[in-house]
Design an enzyme around this catalytic site. Sequence first.
Site, short mmCIF file in Angstrom:
data_model
loop_
_atom_site.label_atom_id
_atom_site.label_comp_id
_atom_site.label_asym_id
_atom_site.label_seq_id
_atom_site.Cartn_x
_atom_site.Cartn_y
_atom_site.Cartn_z
N ASN A 1 -4.51 3.59 -15.29
CA ASN A 1 -3.51 2.80 -15.85
C ASN A 1 -2.17 3.28 -15.52
O ASN A 1 -2.05 4.36 -14.83
CB ASN A 1 -3.43 2.70 -17.28
N HIS B 1 -3.75 5.03 -10.00
CA HIS B 1 -3.20 3.99 -9.19
C HIS B 1 -1.66 3.69 -9.40
O HIS B 1 -0.84 2.87 -9.29
CB HIS B 1 -3.53 2.45 -9.91
P1 OAD Z 1 -10.27 -4.29 -16.53
O1 OAD Z 1 -9.26 -5.24 -17.05
O2 OAD Z 1 -11.04 -4.66 -15.53
O3 OAD Z 1 -11.33 -3.82 -17.68
C1 OAD Z 1 -10.78 -3.48 -18.85
C2 OAD Z 1 -12.36 -2.94 -19.65
O4 OAD Z 1 -11.62 -2.55 -20.97
C3 OAD Z 1 -13.48 -4.08 -19.97
O5 OAD Z 1 -14.56 -3.61 -19.71
C4 OAD Z 1 -13.25 -4.06 -21.46
O6 OAD Z 1 -14.26 -4.69 -22.08
C5 OAD Z 1 -12.60 -2.90 -22.14
N1 OAD Z 1 -11.98 -3.01 -23.15
C6 OAD Z 1 -11.01 -3.92 -23.60
N2 OAD Z 1 -10.27 -3.69 -24.82
C7 OAD Z 1 -10.77 -2.54 -24.89
C8 OAD Z 1 -10.70 -1.59 -26.40
N3 OAD Z 1 -9.83 -1.81 -27.17
N4 OAD Z 1 -11.47 -0.51 -26.29
C9 OAD Z 1 -12.39 -0.13 -25.52
N5 OAD Z 1 -12.55 -1.02 -24.30
C10 OAD Z 1 -11.93 -2.07 -24.18
O7 OAD Z 1 -9.27 -2.93 -16.38
P2 OAD Z 1 -9.71 -1.92 -15.31
O8 OAD Z 1 -11.14 -1.37 -15.32
O9 OAD Z 1 -8.79 -0.84 -15.85
O10 OAD Z 1 -5.74 -2.35 -10.49
O11 OAD Z 1 -9.28 -2.50 -14.00
C11 OAD Z 1 -9.23 -1.54 -12.84
C12 OAD Z 1 -8.09 -1.87 -11.98
O12 OAD Z 1 -8.17 -3.39 -11.80
C13 OAD Z 1 -6.72 -1.66 -12.54
O13 OAD Z 1 -6.34 -0.53 -12.34
C14 OAD Z 1 -5.83 -2.70 -11.63
C15 OAD Z 1 -6.83 -4.02 -11.90
O14 OAD Z 1 -6.71 -5.04 -10.72
C16 OAD Z 1 -4.67 -2.71 -9.52
O15 OAD Z 1 -3.91 -3.53 -10.10
C17 OAD Z 1 -4.80 -2.07 -8.29
#
Ligand code: OAD
Length: 224
Positions: free
Chosen positions: A85, A102
Amino acid sequence: MIALTGAGMSAESGVPTFRGLDGLWRNYNPQELATPEAFAANPTLVWEWYDWRRGLIAQAQPNAGHFALAQLEEKGPFVTVVTQNVDGLHQRGGSSHVIELHGSIWKLRCMGCQRLHSDLRAHLRTLPPLCEECGQMLRPGVVWFGENLPPMAWEASVEAVSSTDVLLVIGTSGQVYPAAQLVPIAKEAGAKVILVNLEEIELGGAADIVIQGASGEILPKLVQ
Ligand code: OAD
């Protein structure tokens, strides 16, 4: 103990995630907003998007999940938070060892002199912003698709997950590399992997324990 966190960690603070039903990438194309090519083609558009997100994040407060991770430090184990994040909410929630894989939305880097600037205002005065030192354009201090992670952050993360007993993987879809690679690295080095996610996700079968639920609800209970 290491906590590897993603956008789901901040979802309960009102910061949108990227994937899933309400995810940013449903309505916005990452190729047009989060790549060096997009920035070269239309810096003002890219900056408008980041400025909008700065406004959202500035209004957000750390949630119970962020506070729980900070509390865990006080209970004894050395906790390193490795986060994808860019919102700074872990630091605002009180965590003292945070690695930003990131980058940070509150940092800006000069395309000319490469100086790193910090700017905590919700909105920037001019878009695109210019470097006060050399007059060149500033870019968001974040990592875009196709770019390398900050080498020191990556090396410190690999070192941390290679020597931890427990890796908590919280609120990340695990789809973005190399960040997602930290899970098998930890696993191979002998860590127990605990997955906290709102949805049922796979993560390559690496999880030893899966806890399905919202991080703001689960983490305070786990810490307790
Ligand atoms: P994602 O949006 O890909 O995934 C979010 C995850 O959080 C999903 O698996 C949801 O099920 C889960 N989730 C949502 N709400 C939640 C809650 N209240 N409690 C627990 N889990 C929850 O986000 P990231 O994995 O962070 O990079 O994405 C990785 C990267 O992709 C980001 O840093 C960004 C993005 O594109 C760049 O922009 C380079």
